[in-house]
Design a protein around this motif. Structure first.
Motif, PDB file in Angstrom:
ATOM      1  N   UNK A   1       1.018  -0.735  -0.115  1.00  0.00           N
ATOM      2  CA  UNK A   1      -0.018   0.380   0.110  1.00  0.00           C
ATOM      3  C   UNK A   1       0.990   0.900   0.214  1.00  0.00           C
ATOM      4  N   UNK A   2       1.593   1.370   0.769  1.00  0.00           N
ATOM      5  CA  UNK A   2       2.438   2.178   0.884  1.00  0.00           C
ATOM      6  C   UNK A   2       3.379   2.894  -0.418  1.00  0.00           C
ATOM      7  N   UNK A   3       4.245   1.888  -1.198  1.00  0.00           N
ATOM      8  CA  UNK A   3       4.070   1.963  -3.033  1.00  0.00           C
ATOM      9  C   UNK A   3       3.451   2.290  -3.403  1.00  0.00           C
ATOM     10  N   UNK A   4       1.925   1.777  -3.801  1.00  0.00           N
ATOM     11  CA  UNK A   4       1.600   2.512  -4.517  1.00  0.00           C
ATOM     12  C   UNK A   4       0.766   3.677  -4.296  1.00  0.00           C
ATOM     13  N   UNK A   5       0.407   3.787  -2.954  1.00  0.00           N
ATOM     14  CA  UNK A   5      -0.161   5.058  -2.401  1.00  0.00           C
ATOM     15  C   UNK A   5       0.324   6.647  -3.131  1.00  0.00           C
ATOM     16  N   UNK A   6      -1.533   7.373  -3.988  1.00  0.00           N
ATOM     17  CA  UNK A   6      -0.642   8.292  -4.162  1.00  0.00           C
ATOM     18  C   UNK A   6      -0.020   8.744  -6.246  1.00  0.00           C
ATOM     19  N   UNK A   7      -0.078   6.733  -5.832  1.00  0.00           N
ATOM     20  CA  UNK A   7       0.298   7.336  -7.866  1.00  0.00           C
ATOM     21  C   UNK A   7      -0.661   6.743  -9.276  1.00  0.00           C
ATOM     22  N   UNK A   8      -0.463   7.485  -9.870  1.00  0.00           N
ATOM     23  CA  UNK A   8      -0.862   6.299 -11.779  1.00  0.00           C
ATOM     24  C   UNK A   8      -0.915   5.004 -10.944  1.00  0.00           C
ATOM     25  N   UNK A   9      -1.368   3.912 -12.108  1.00  0.00           N
ATOM     26  CA  UNK A   9      -0.606   3.032 -11.769  1.00  0.00           C
ATOM     27  C   UNK A   9      -1.746   2.549 -12.998  1.00  0.00           C
ATOM     28  N   UNK A  10      -0.286   2.167 -14.173  1.00  0.00           N
ATOM     29  CA  UNK A  10      -0.679   1.840 -15.189  1.00  0.00           C
ATOM     30  C   UNK A  10      -0.041  -0.178 -15.699  1.00  0.00           C
ATOM     31  N   UNK A  11      -1.389  -0.944 -16.292  1.00  0.00           N
ATOM     32  CA  UNK A  11      -1.756  -1.612 -16.042  1.00  0.00           C
ATOM     33  C   UNK A  11      -2.488  -2.370 -17.531  1.00  0.00           C
ATOM     34  N   UNK A  12      -1.720  -3.349 -17.621  1.00  0.00           N
ATOM     35  CA  UNK A  12      -1.979  -4.075 -18.698  1.00  0.00           C
ATOM     36  C   UNK A  12      -3.750  -4.792 -18.437  1.00  0.00           C
ATOM     37  N   UNK A  13      -4.747  -4.840 -18.745  1.00  0.00           N
ATOM     38  CA  UNK A  13      -6.298  -5.460 -18.559  1.00  0.00           C
ATOM     39  C   UNK A  13      -6.203  -4.475 -17.523  1.00  0.00           C
ATOM     40  N   UNK A  14      -6.340  -4.015 -16.325  1.00  0.00           N
ATOM     41  CA  UNK A  14      -5.905  -2.993 -15.476  1.00  0.00           C
ATOM     42  C   UNK A  14      -7.413  -4.146 -14.740  1.00  0.00           C
ATOM     43  N   UNK A  15      -9.296  -4.131 -15.224  1.00  0.00           N
ATOM     44  CA  UNK A  15     -10.174  -4.720 -14.160  1.00  0.00           C
ATOM     45  C   UNK A  15      -9.414  -6.021 -13.390  1.00  0.00           C
ATOM     46  N   UNK A  16      -8.647  -7.099 -14.457  1.00  0.00           N
ATOM     47  CA  UNK A  16      -8.435  -8.209 -13.744  1.00  0.00           C
ATOM     48  C   UNK A  16      -7.381  -7.140 -12.199  1.00  0.00           C
ATOM     49  N   UNK A  17      -6.469  -6.657 -11.988  1.00  0.00           N
ATOM     50  CA  UNK A  17      -5.710  -7.226 -11.319  1.00  0.00           C
ATOM     51  C   UNK A  17      -6.319  -5.990 -10.089  1.00  0.00           C
ATOM     52  N   UNK A  18      -6.397  -4.492 -10.693  1.00  0.00           N
ATOM     53  CA  UNK A  18      -7.180  -4.138  -9.766  1.00  0.00           C
ATOM     54  C   UNK A  18      -8.196  -5.035  -8.794  1.00  0.00           C
ATOM     55  N   UNK A  19      -8.886  -5.321  -9.049  1.00  0.00           N
ATOM     56  CA  UNK A  19      -9.812  -6.631  -9.018  1.00  0.00           C
ATOM     57  C   UNK A  19      -9.503  -7.332  -7.799  1.00  0.00           C
ATOM     58  N   UNK A  20      -8.518  -8.345  -8.328  1.00  0.00           N
ATOM     59  CA  UNK A  20      -7.664  -8.821  -7.030  1.00  0.00           C
ATOM     60  C   UNK A  20      -7.441  -8.064  -6.286  1.00  0.00           C
ATOM     61  N   UNK A  21      -6.842  -7.037  -6.393  1.00  0.00           N
ATOM     62  CA  UNK A  21      -6.492  -5.976  -5.599  1.00  0.00           C
ATOM     63  C   UNK A  21      -7.356  -5.551  -4.479  1.00  0.00           C
TER      64      UNK A  21
END
Length: 243
Positions: free
Chosen positions: A78-98
């Motif tokens: 959480x500390x690593x990703x907080x406040x950043x823009x996330x660049x993801x290929x097929x984002x709904x998959x990874x975001x759904x799991x997170x």
């Protein structure tokens, strides 16, 4: 803005069926350059891994036997990703799991923790409609070397996605800066090396090549929110008549 190129590997396809994250990787990018800071984690999923999933990523439950469970690394992630823009290929998959993992621990969802989520698969489908837009296909299209990728691993997929993302978002200024920057040349990225060309015989382009060229210029126009440099060169404005 600080950006994180992100990928995960999982025990299966559906978090709603109790599947879990077993690998997380994120690469930090600032001002379109990788900073060298990254986070790479393996996690024990507390459940079996589907055979089909294991054939894709090659991660076995035996390999994960001594790895921490998600709750033990959640704060670091959480500390690593907080406040950043996330660049993801097929984002709904990874975001759904997170989000499923975060929900188990009472952590806010990704859209509350991060400034923005950019889905490069959606970008690719908008730019290259009707074509294959997997990460492998995009690497081939942009001539990005993926010879070291024999299985889907989160860290190497992030490295490839970083180069794909730079290709897909090349605006006028970043294109020229990357082509000329000594620091970038030293990094040896195939994204930048693509512009180091020797003189070649001039051949007339095919209709397909012309269409690809126009599609790429459309992407540059979108990136700079106007007319890119290359279109200005191809279609210079008419000089005003002398008074």
């Amino acid at each position: 803005m600080r950006q994180i190129i992100l990928d995960t590997e999982t025990t299966g396809l559906e978090p709603s069926q109790g599947h879990r994250i077993i690998e997380f990787a994120g690469l930090e990018m600032v001002d379109r350059k990788l900073t060298g800071r990254h986070l790479h984690l393996y996690m024990h999923p507390e459940r079996e891994i589907d055979p089909d999933a294991e054939r894709v990523h090659g991660i076995s439950l035996d390999f994960l036997a001594d790895k921490p469970k998600f709750h033990a690394v959640a704060d670091e992630l959480v500390d690593f990703i907080s406040g950043a823009e996330l660049i993801i290929h097929n984002a709904p998959f990874d975001v759904g799991f997170l989000n499923a993992e975060f929900s188990r621990l009472g952590i806010a969802p990704v859209d509350k923790l991060c400034a923005l989520v950019t889905d490069t698969l959606r970008m690719a489908r908008d730019t290259f409609p009707g074509k294959r837009n997997s990460l492998d296909a995009l690497c081939d299209r942009f001539e990005i070397d993926r010879s070291n990728r024999t299985l889907h691993g989160a860290l190497i997929d992030c490295e490839l996605l970083a180069e794909v993302y730079l290709w897909m978002t090349r605006g006028q200024d970043s294109l020229l800066a990357d082509a000329a920057g000594e620091d970038d040349a030293a990094a040896g990225s195939s994204v930048r090396m693509a512009f180091e060309r020797k003189p070649l015989a001039v051949l007339p382009p095919s209709e397909e090549e012309l269409a690809e060229h126009q599609a790429y210029l459309d992407l540059l126009d979108k990136s700079v929110k106007g007319t890119c440099l290359w279109r200005s060169i191809e279609n210079p404005p008419l000089a005003e008549p002398a008074a």
